[in-house]
Design a protein around this motif. Structure first.
Motif, PDB file in Angstrom:
ATOM      1  N   ALA A 146      77.890 -28.105  -1.019  1.00  0.00           N
ATOM      2  CA  ALA A 146      76.977 -29.166  -1.445  1.00  0.00           C
ATOM      3  C   ALA A 146      75.996 -28.603  -2.456  1.00  0.00           C
ATOM      4  O   ALA A 146      75.639 -27.421  -2.397  1.00  0.00           O
ATOM      5  CB  ALA A 146      76.231 -29.735  -0.244  1.00  0.00           C
ATOM      6  N   PRO A 147      75.529 -29.420  -3.396  1.00  0.00           N
ATOM      7  CA  PRO A 147      74.517 -28.962  -4.360  1.00  0.00           C
ATOM      8  C   PRO A 147      73.214 -28.606  -3.654  1.00  0.00           C
ATOM      9  O   PRO A 147      72.889 -29.144  -2.599  1.00  0.00           O
ATOM     10  CB  PRO A 147      74.326 -30.176  -5.277  1.00  0.00           C
ATOM     11  N   HIS A 148      72.451 -27.715  -4.257  1.00  0.00           N
ATOM     12  CA  HIS A 148      71.176 -27.305  -3.670  1.00  0.00           C
ATOM     13  C   HIS A 148      69.998 -28.142  -4.173  1.00  0.00           C
ATOM     14  O   HIS A 148      68.938 -28.149  -3.569  1.00  0.00           O
ATOM     15  CB  HIS A 148      70.908 -25.831  -3.977  1.00  0.00           C
ATOM     16  N   CYS A 149      70.193 -28.839  -5.272  1.00  0.00           N
ATOM     17  CA  CYS A 149      69.089 -29.577  -5.907  1.00  0.00           C
ATOM     18  C   CYS A 149      68.882 -30.920  -5.201  1.00  0.00           C
ATOM     19  O   CYS A 149      69.330 -31.974  -5.671  1.00  0.00           O
ATOM     20  CB  CYS A 149      69.396 -29.793  -7.383  1.00  0.00           C
ATOM     21  N   LYS A 150      68.185 -30.879  -4.078  1.00  0.00           N
ATOM     22  CA  LYS A 150      68.031 -32.065  -3.250  1.00  0.00           C
ATOM     23  C   LYS A 150      67.205 -33.151  -3.938  1.00  0.00           C
ATOM     24  O   LYS A 150      67.462 -34.344  -3.748  1.00  0.00           O
ATOM     25  CB  LYS A 150      67.388 -31.684  -1.914  1.00  0.00           C
ATOM     26  N   TRP A 151      66.213 -32.773  -4.722  1.00  0.00           N
ATOM     27  CA  TRP A 151      65.372 -33.782  -5.361  1.00  0.00           C
ATOM     28  C   TRP A 151      66.177 -34.636  -6.330  1.00  0.00           C
ATOM     29  O   TRP A 151      65.961 -35.856  -6.435  1.00  0.00           O
ATOM     30  CB  TRP A 151      64.183 -33.134  -6.075  1.00  0.00           C
ATOM     31  N   TRP A 152      67.137 -33.998  -7.042  1.00  0.00           N
ATOM     32  CA  TRP A 152      67.955 -34.753  -7.982  1.00  0.00           C
ATOM     33  C   TRP A 152      68.867 -35.736  -7.246  1.00  0.00           C
ATOM     34  O   TRP A 152      69.021 -36.887  -7.659  1.00  0.00           O
ATOM     35  CB  TRP A 152      68.792 -33.802  -8.831  1.00  0.00           C
ATOM     36  N   PHE A 169      70.031 -41.463  -5.847  1.00  0.00           N
ATOM     37  CA  PHE A 169      70.185 -42.523  -4.846  1.00  0.00           C
ATOM     38  C   PHE A 169      69.140 -43.616  -5.052  1.00  0.00           C
ATOM     39  O   PHE A 169      69.458 -44.811  -5.101  1.00  0.00           O
ATOM     40  CB  PHE A 169      70.066 -41.924  -3.443  1.00  0.00           C
ATOM     41  N   LEU A 170      67.882 -43.213  -5.202  1.00  0.00           N
ATOM     42  CA  LEU A 170      66.796 -44.186  -5.321  1.00  0.00           C
ATOM     43  C   LEU A 170      66.868 -44.975  -6.625  1.00  0.00           C
ATOM     44  O   LEU A 170      66.598 -46.184  -6.646  1.00  0.00           O
ATOM     45  CB  LEU A 170      65.446 -43.474  -5.211  1.00  0.00           C
ATOM     46  N   TRP A 171      67.248 -44.299  -7.719  1.00  0.00           N
ATOM     47  CA  TRP A 171      67.315 -44.980  -9.005  1.00  0.00           C
ATOM     48  C   TRP A 171      68.410 -46.047  -9.001  1.00  0.00           C
ATOM     49  O   TRP A 171      68.198 -47.164  -9.479  1.00  0.00           O
ATOM     50  CB  TRP A 171      67.553 -43.979 -10.127  1.00  0.00           C
ATOM     51  N   GLU A 172      69.577 -45.715  -8.439  1.00  0.00           N
ATOM     52  CA  GLU A 172      70.646 -46.719  -8.382  1.00  0.00           C
ATOM     53  C   GLU A 172      70.222 -47.910  -7.543  1.00  0.00           C
ATOM     54  O   GLU A 172      70.445 -49.067  -7.920  1.00  0.00           O
ATOM     55  CB  GLU A 172      71.933 -46.114  -7.810  1.00  0.00           C
ATOM     56  N   ARG A 173      69.592 -47.653  -6.370  1.00  0.00           N
ATOM     57  CA  ARG A 173      69.144 -48.759  -5.520  1.00  0.00           C
ATOM     58  C   ARG A 173      68.103 -49.619  -6.243  1.00  0.00           C
ATOM     59  O   ARG A 173      68.102 -50.844  -6.115  1.00  0.00           O
ATOM     60  CB  ARG A 173      68.530 -48.237  -4.222  1.00  0.00           C
ATOM     61  N   LEU A 174      67.217 -48.977  -7.003  1.00  0.00           N
ATOM     62  CA  LEU A 174      66.185 -49.728  -7.717  1.00  0.00           C
ATOM     63  C   LEU A 174      66.811 -50.666  -8.746  1.00  0.00           C
ATOM     64  O   LEU A 174      66.429 -51.839  -8.851  1.00  0.00           O
ATOM     65  CB  LEU A 174      65.208 -48.768  -8.405  1.00  0.00           C
ATOM     66  N   VAL A 175      67.771 -50.176  -9.510  1.00  0.00           N
ATOM     67  CA  VAL A 175      68.431 -51.006 -10.518  1.00  0.00           C
ATOM     68  C   VAL A 175      69.144 -52.183  -9.846  1.00  0.00           C
ATOM     69  O   VAL A 175      69.073 -53.328 -10.318  1.00  0.00           O
ATOM     70  CB  VAL A 175      69.417 -50.169 -11.352  1.00  0.00           C
ATOM     71  N   ILE A 176      69.824 -51.907  -8.733  1.00  0.00           N
ATOM     72  CA  ILE A 176      70.502 -52.983  -8.006  1.00  0.00           C
ATOM     73  C   ILE A 176      69.481 -53.987  -7.474  1.00  0.00           C
ATOM     74  O   ILE A 176      69.678 -55.207  -7.559  1.00  0.00           O
ATOM     75  CB  ILE A 176      71.349 -52.399  -6.852  1.00  0.00           C
ATOM     76  N   TRP A 228      85.108 -41.423  -0.804  1.00  0.00           N
ATOM     77  CA  TRP A 228      83.995 -42.372  -0.995  1.00  0.00           C
ATOM     78  C   TRP A 228      82.887 -41.618  -1.699  1.00  0.00           C
ATOM     79  O   TRP A 228      82.294 -40.702  -1.136  1.00  0.00           O
ATOM     80  CB  TRP A 228      83.531 -42.894   0.369  1.00  0.00           C
ATOM     81  N   ILE A 229      82.580 -41.995  -2.941  1.00  0.00           N
ATOM     82  CA  ILE A 229      81.691 -41.166  -3.774  1.00  0.00           C
ATOM     83  C   ILE A 229      80.461 -41.942  -4.246  1.00  0.00           C
ATOM     84  O   ILE A 229      79.858 -41.600  -5.264  1.00  0.00           O
ATOM     85  CB  ILE A 229      82.466 -40.591  -4.987  1.00  0.00           C
ATOM     86  N   ASN A 230      80.052 -42.949  -3.455  1.00  0.00           N
ATOM     87  CA  ASN A 230      78.999 -43.867  -3.884  1.00  0.00           C
ATOM     88  C   ASN A 230      77.599 -43.453  -3.448  1.00  0.00           C
ATOM     89  O   ASN A 230      77.384 -42.381  -2.934  1.00  0.00           O
ATOM     90  CB  ASN A 230      79.319 -45.281  -3.372  1.00  0.00           C
ATOM     91  N   GLN A 231      76.654 -44.368  -3.724  1.00  0.00           N
ATOM     92  CA  GLN A 231      75.234 -44.224  -3.392  1.00  0.00           C
ATOM     93  C   GLN A 231      74.588 -43.020  -4.084  1.00  0.00           C
ATOM     94  O   GLN A 231      73.886 -42.218  -3.483  1.00  0.00           O
ATOM     95  CB  GLN A 231      75.035 -44.178  -1.870  1.00  0.00           C
TER      96      GLN A 231
END
Length: 416
Positions: free
Chosen positions: A49-55, A60-67, A106-109
């Motif tokens: 898994a990637p280490h850059c948790k903030w990204w 996740f938050l940006w996609e939800r905001l646009v939706i 499943w590669i979403n969110q």
């Protein structure tokens, strides 16, 4: 041959479970496979898994905001669609570079964006994409229900508050159509039902669509002593008590059909009052406690868990499994129940009729027909348990064994 399995989560959700089981099945058949996930939950050295948790959180938050904005600031349907407008580029990772086959699940969110998919296709590596729902070949939806917009170019999406010919669904469809021209994808549907849906999609044209079921380890999911299972869970051990099991990651999810089950039980008890005294309902899943007062039989809620031993005990504590889903692909829960020797009752929805053999290892009720679902529960409760158990086990070993599924995927990896 090296295979990289890509999924949003390592262990949460049906797709994650199926992806991890496939990795185990491939290993058991001599194929080198690893996983790359956004949400890692164990210390398994084969899972990265990637280490850059903030990204990852930002995506996740940006996609939800646009939706959220496109839904006119309504929470309804906020997680029913995905647009993959932002995500992580995995092509520079060492696991990606070392792999011969990139196997998407499943590669979403906010995990992979359409731009990420474009780079994967441009890499020239063989790409296989197991479909756990319709999203890979639709525009924004995971389940189209009665909509056939994905047969063409989407638009007029019923999941949007103000649908139009050029709405968000059409915009995302155009982006996907452009990305998919970058390379060849082998879409693998877990059920024949989903494969049929996928072949009708405009986005799948020019790509291959096949059907391969999920795998299950029958050394883990297997019959065990029912009394011991009930004792381990703190349930009544009276052998005359018949326990019906209902399982869902989130019991209140409308697709899982909880209200249909409530109505079916009402009809079952009205026709057969004796069941009030010798039948109980066991519920495994999130928010299970919300249903404890909805039935006129004892209800035993078990919260959602990823602990395999406890899940196996739960199946073995029951006498039958019921799945009132109104739409589903190839539910892992049916496979798990069958592997533990449980007969199953469910609606004729999605891939469910492919798994439950009517009047053999269970009962397939007419879609959303609660009277027929009640009749199915009665039929199983009155049938010979030993015969039903053997039919359940035969189905699993014939169709869902690790060897059978791994060999089918190996042929796909080799381009056959």
């Amino acid at each position: 041959m090296k295979v990289l399995i890509v999924n949003t989560s390592e262990s949460t959700g049906g797709a994650a479970v199926a992806a991890h089981r496939l990795m185990d099945a491939l290993h058991a058949n001599g194929v080198e496979a690893e996983m790359l996930v956004r949400n890692r939950s164990t210390s398994d050295t084969l899972v990265h898994a990637p280490h850059c948790k903030w990204w990852l959180k930002w995506c996740f938050l940006w996609e939800r905001l646009v939706i959220f904005i496109h839904l006119r600031f309504s929470r309804k349907g906020l997680f029913a669609i995905d647009i993959a407008n932002v995500g992580t580029d995995i092509t520079a990772r060492p696991e990606f570079k070392a792999a011969d086959v990139i196997h998407l699940h499943w590669i979403n969110q906010g995990w992979l964006s359409l731009k990420s998919l474009q780079r994967i296709l441009q890499s020239g590596k063989r790409v296989v994409w197991t479909m756990h729902d319709l999203w890979p070949v639709s525009s924004i939806c995971h389940y189209a229900e009665e909509c056939t917009g994905f047969h063409n170019a989407c638009g007029h999406c019923p999941q949007l508050p103000h649908p139009s010919s050029k709405d968000l669904s059409h915009q995302v469809w155009k982006q996907k159509e452009k990305v998919y021209r970058e390379g060849q994808i082998t879409f693998v549907a877990c059920s024949q039902w989903l494969a049929t849906q996928a072949r009708m999609a405009s986005l799948s044209q020019g790509h291959r669509v096949v059907s391969i079921p999920n795998a299950i380890d029958t050394q883990v999911f297997r019959p065990m002593d029912r009394r011991a299972a009930r004792e381990a869970l703190g349930l009544p051990t009276d052998p005359n008590l018949k326990i019906v099991l209902f399982v869902a990651q989130q019991i209140t999810n409308v697709r899982k059909g909880g209200p249909y089950l409530i109505e079916a039980f009402q009809k079952l008890l009205a026709a057969h009052p004796d069941y009030r005294h010798n039948t109980a309902l066991l519920i495994l899943g999130g928010a299970a406690e919300q249903y404890t007062s909805a039935f006129d039989v004892p209800v035993f809620p078990v919260g959602y868990t990823e602990e395999v031993e406890r899940i196996v005990q739960t199946y073995n504590a029951a006498d039958l499994f019921v799945i009132p889903s109104v739409s589903d692909n190839l539910p892992n829960t049916i496979m798990e129940a069958l592997a533990c020797g449980l007969p199953c009752v469910g609606f004729a929805a999605g891939g469910i009729p492919e798994m439950i053999d009517h009047h053999s290892n269970g009962y397939v009720a007419r879609a959303q027909d609660t009277q027929d679902l009640a009749d199915g529960l009665h039929w199983v409760l009155q049938s010979d348990a030993t015969t039903l158990q053997q039919a359940a086990l035969d189905k699993v070993h014939r169709c869902y064994s690790q060897q059978s599924v791994a060999q089918q995927y190996l042929a796909i990896y080799e381009g056959k």
